[in-house]
Motif scaffolding. Structure first.
Motif, mmCIF file in Angstrom:
data_model
loop_
_atom_site.group_PDB
_atom_site.id
_atom_site.type_symbol
_atom_site.label_atom_id
_atom_site.label_comp_id
_atom_site.label_asym_id
_atom_site.label_seq_id
_atom_site.Cartn_x
_atom_site.Cartn_y
_atom_site.Cartn_z
ATOM 1 N N GLY A 101 0.726 -1.275 0.172
ATOM 2 C CA GLY A 101 -0.080 -0.166 -0.096
ATOM 3 C C GLY A 101 0.889 1.275 -0.164
ATOM 4 N N GLY A 102 2.165 1.211 0.099
ATOM 5 C CA GLY A 102 3.047 2.144 0.135
ATOM 6 C C GLY A 102 4.324 1.976 -0.483
ATOM 7 N N ALA A 103 5.543 1.749 0.008
ATOM 8 C CA ALA A 103 6.605 1.600 -0.551
ATOM 9 C C ALA A 103 6.838 0.808 -1.678
ATOM 10 C CB ALA A 103 7.734 1.161 0.588
ATOM 11 N N LEU A 104 6.202 -0.488 -1.684
ATOM 12 C CA LEU A 104 5.990 -1.290 -2.893
ATOM 13 C C LEU A 104 4.728 -0.982 -3.857
ATOM 14 C CD1 LEU A 104 7.480 -4.698 -1.218
ATOM 15 C CD2 LEU A 104 8.696 -3.036 -2.845
ATOM 16 N N SER A 105 4.245 -0.136 -3.792
ATOM 17 C CA SER A 105 2.886 -0.130 -4.389
ATOM 18 C C SER A 105 3.343 0.059 -6.072
ATOM 19 C CB SER A 105 2.304 1.358 -4.022
ATOM 20 O OG SER A 105 2.998 2.468 -4.285
ATOM 21 N N ALA A 106 4.394 0.520 -6.567
ATOM 22 C CA ALA A 106 4.677 0.532 -7.884
ATOM 23 C C ALA A 106 5.414 -0.711 -8.354
ATOM 24 C CB ALA A 106 5.721 1.813 -8.276
ATOM 25 N N CYS A 107 5.606 -1.763 -7.484
ATOM 26 C CA CYS A 107 5.990 -2.873 -7.743
ATOM 27 C C CYS A 107 5.175 -3.581 -8.758
ATOM 28 C CB CYS A 107 6.653 -3.719 -6.544
ATOM 29 S SG CYS A 107 7.188 -5.339 -7.049
ATOM 30 N N PRO A 108 5.242 -4.119 -9.900
ATOM 31 C CA PRO A 108 4.342 -4.837 -10.592
ATOM 32 C C PRO A 108 3.641 -6.219 -10.364
ATOM 33 C CG PRO A 108 6.563 -4.656 -11.698
ATOM 34 C CD PRO A 108 6.518 -3.886 -10.446
ATOM 35 N N ARG A 109 4.631 -6.990 -9.492
ATOM 36 C CA ARG A 109 4.362 -8.219 -9.039
ATOM 37 C C ARG A 109 4.483 -8.444 -7.502
ATOM 38 N NH1 ARG A 109 3.351 -10.919 -14.036
ATOM 39 N NH2 ARG A 109 4.577 -9.834 -15.852
ATOM 40 N N PHE A 110 3.691 -9.294 -6.878
ATOM 41 C CA PHE A 110 3.732 -9.612 -5.444
ATOM 42 C C PHE A 110 3.518 -11.285 -5.658
ATOM 43 C CE2 PHE A 110 1.488 -11.107 -1.760
ATOM 44 C CZ PHE A 110 2.711 -11.111 -1.051
ATOM 45 N N LEU A 111 4.712 -12.035 -4.945
ATOM 46 C CA LEU A 111 4.390 -13.429 -5.070
ATOM 47 C C LEU A 111 4.533 -13.763 -3.514
ATOM 48 C CD1 LEU A 111 4.260 -16.413 -5.879
ATOM 49 C CD2 LEU A 111 6.481 -16.230 -6.079
ATOM 50 N N GLY A 112 3.151 -14.306 -2.887
ATOM 51 C CA GLY A 112 3.125 -14.576 -1.488
ATOM 52 C C GLY A 112 3.162 -16.325 -1.333
ATOM 53 N N ILE A 113 4.232 -16.616 -0.429
ATOM 54 C CA ILE A 113 4.242 -18.102 -0.137
ATOM 55 C C ILE A 113 3.681 -18.398 1.236
ATOM 56 C CG2 ILE A 113 5.779 -20.113 -0.349
ATOM 57 C CD1 ILE A 113 5.704 -18.828 -3.032
ATOM 58 N N SER A 114 2.768 -18.983 1.408
ATOM 59 C CA SER A 114 2.141 -19.110 2.808
ATOM 60 C C SER A 114 2.049 -17.727 3.328
ATOM 61 C CB SER A 114 2.979 -20.295 3.461
ATOM 62 O OG SER A 114 2.706 -21.448 2.828
ATOM 63 N N ALA A 115 1.815 -16.738 2.696
ATOM 64 C CA ALA A 115 1.677 -15.399 3.390
ATOM 65 C C ALA A 115 0.540 -14.967 3.596
ATOM 66 C CB ALA A 115 2.453 -14.570 2.243
ATOM 67 N N PRO A 116 0.087 -14.922 5.011
ATOM 68 C CA PRO A 116 -0.970 -14.389 5.509
ATOM 69 C C PRO A 116 -1.322 -12.854 5.359
ATOM 70 C CG PRO A 116 0.225 -14.476 7.507
ATOM 71 C CD PRO A 116 0.994 -15.101 6.222
ATOM 72 N N THR A 117 -2.632 -12.519 4.755
ATOM 73 C CA THR A 117 -3.026 -11.146 4.646
ATOM 74 C C THR A 117 -3.630 -10.718 5.962
ATOM 75 O OG1 THR A 117 -3.569 -11.563 2.302
ATOM 76 C CG2 THR A 117 -4.228 -9.563 3.396
ATOM 77 N N TYR A 118 -4.288 -11.621 6.625
ATOM 78 C CA TYR A 118 -5.192 -11.609 7.718
ATOM 79 C C TYR A 118 -5.106 -12.739 8.721
ATOM 80 C CZ TYR A 118 -9.404 -11.107 10.579
ATOM 81 O OH TYR A 118 -10.225 -11.181 11.685
ATOM 82 N N CYS A 119 -4.800 -12.346 9.942
ATOM 83 C CA CYS A 119 -4.662 -13.550 10.978
ATOM 84 C C CYS A 119 -6.152 -13.549 11.630
ATOM 85 C CB CYS A 119 -3.694 -13.232 12.135
ATOM 86 S SG CYS A 119 -3.294 -14.561 13.344
ATOM 87 N N ASP A 120 -6.844 -14.858 11.440
ATOM 88 C CA ASP A 120 -8.225 -15.004 11.977
ATOM 89 C C ASP A 120 -8.027 -15.906 12.971
ATOM 90 O OD1 ASP A 120 -7.287 -17.564 10.801
ATOM 91 O OD2 ASP A 120 -9.114 -17.836 9.567
ATOM 92 N N GLY A 121 -9.106 -16.344 13.806
ATOM 93 C CA GLY A 121 -8.995 -17.261 14.980
ATOM 94 C C GLY A 121 -8.204 -18.580 15.170
ATOM 95 N N PRO A 122 -8.276 -19.407 13.975
ATOM 96 C CA PRO A 122 -7.700 -20.417 13.859
ATOM 97 C C PRO A 122 -6.060 -20.053 13.934
ATOM 98 C CG PRO A 122 -9.595 -20.809 12.649
ATOM 99 C CD PRO A 122 -9.612 -19.116 13.063
ATOM 100 N N LEU A 123 -5.545 -19.300 12.822
ATOM 101 C CA LEU A 123 -4.192 -19.112 12.892
ATOM 102 C C LEU A 123 -3.965 -18.436 14.196
ATOM 103 C CD1 LEU A 123 -1.765 -18.734 11.485
ATOM 104 C CD2 LEU A 123 -2.393 -16.702 10.131
ATOM 105 N N ARG A 124 -4.489 -17.519 14.734
ATOM 106 C CA ARG A 124 -4.128 -17.050 16.043
ATOM 107 C C ARG A 124 -3.799 -18.035 17.118
ATOM 108 N NH1 ARG A 124 -8.012 -13.376 16.287
ATOM 109 N NH2 ARG A 124 -6.598 -12.068 15.132
ATOM 110 N N ALA A 125 -4.840 -18.972 17.115
ATOM 111 C CA ALA A 125 -4.806 -20.008 18.127
ATOM 112 C C ALA A 125 -3.368 -21.013 17.816
ATOM 113 C CB ALA A 125 -5.957 -21.081 18.039
ATOM 114 N N GLY A 126 -3.207 -21.288 16.651
ATOM 115 C CA GLY A 126 -2.101 -22.050 16.064
ATOM 116 C C GLY A 126 -0.636 -21.176 16.571
ATOM 117 N N LEU A 127 -0.685 -20.085 16.153
ATOM 118 C CA LEU A 127 0.619 -19.310 16.636
ATOM 119 C C LEU A 127 0.687 -19.192 18.203
ATOM 120 C CD1 LEU A 127 -0.011 -16.453 13.981
ATOM 121 C CD2 LEU A 127 1.802 -18.431 13.801
ATOM 122 N N GLY A 128 -0.563 -18.939 18.918
ATOM 123 C CA GLY A 128 -0.231 -18.722 20.260
ATOM 124 C C GLY A 128 0.217 -20.080 21.011
ATOM 125 N N ASP A 129 -0.192 -21.277 20.566
ATOM 126 C CA ASP A 129 0.252 -22.398 21.128
ATOM 127 C C ASP A 129 1.725 -22.502 21.181
ATOM 128 O OD1 ASP A 129 -2.217 -23.342 21.578
ATOM 129 O OD2 ASP A 129 -2.289 -24.634 19.931
#
Length: 254
Positions: A101-129
């Protein structure tokens, strides 16, 4: 003006190729970019100059992902005139999405590998453990749990507990896990106008499809789940992952 902290990184490929940056997962110890060797080799073969950054080298003393992203934004602006491809895996991918949304906004391509946009309840629980084991038991117990959760869910054999964790493991994992608990880069991704591809394992015990949120109504952003894969699709399904990335890189820019 305060001097910028210097990140730890490893560089691959030609000096004059288009710039690709890879932001690493938190990891218990920096491995000089070995974790993404298949991807690095693929990008170098296409002529990219690839810089793999140890994301935690600048993030471990930050309070949260937005603060870490702000620190990395300043460093990337100093080091790269332009970035043609931004890649992030796990924690590194969460951080890159804040930068879209800022520093890389002009970068034409983004590749996410197991990359969370949003941490929901199940992910929060797993990380919390994992975080609780790190705080209340030992780094060795936390690393054992982390490795188990990285595996696909069809694997029910608990990995062996390491005899001794690396000295820096707790200092890297504690902030990384804590930062991810509050990850939410949905606004930044929605503002991003470039092409985006997320790869994730359908059998992941941590990052799942529900944690990846492409911009609404934008066909050039998509998430692909790989069957029987955990958090490491580049290892669990290397040929299929590489083929998907190859097709993504061949797509015309917007």
């Amino acid at each position: 003006m305060e001097a910028l902290q210097q990140p730890i990184s490893a560089a691959f490929g030609p000096e004059t190729g288009p710039a690709a940056i890879v932001m690493a997962p938190m990891m218990a110890v920096w491995d000089n970019g070995a974790f993404c060797a298949p991807l690095t080799e693929q990008l170098v073969a296409r002529g990219y100059r690839v810089t793999v950054y140890d994301t935690m080298s600048l993030a471990r003393d930050c309070d949260d992902l937005p603060q870490a992203a702000a620190r990395w934004a300043a460093v990337l602006a100093e080091r790269h005139f332009s970035v043609e491809l931004a890649v992030g895996q796990a924690y590194g991918g969460a951080l890159v999405q804040y930068l879209l949304g800022g520093a890389l906004s002009a970068c034409p391509r983004f590749l996410g590998i197991s990359a969370p946009t949003y941490c929901d309840g199940p992910l929060r629980a797993g990380l919390g453990d994992i975080l609780r084991l790190l705080r209340d038991s030992s780094p060795e117990a936390a690393l054992q749990m982390l490795e188990w959760r990285v595996l696909a869910d069809h694997s029910d054999t608990m990995p062996a507990r390491p005899e001794q964790a690396p000295d820096e493991a707790a200092a890297r994992l504690a902030p990384g896990l804590s930062h991810l608990l509050d990850a939410d880069a949905r606004a930044e991704v929605a503002a991003y106008g470039g092409r985006a591809l997320w790869l994730y394992g359908e059998g992941s015990r941590l990052v799942r499809g529900s944690n990846i949120v492409p911009a609404p109504r934008r066909a050039h952003q998509r998430a692909v789940g790989l069957p029987d894969c955990g958090m490491r699709p580049l290892s669990d399904a290397q040929a299929e992952s590489i083929a998907l990335i190859e097709a993504f890189l061949d797509e015309s820019t917007i």
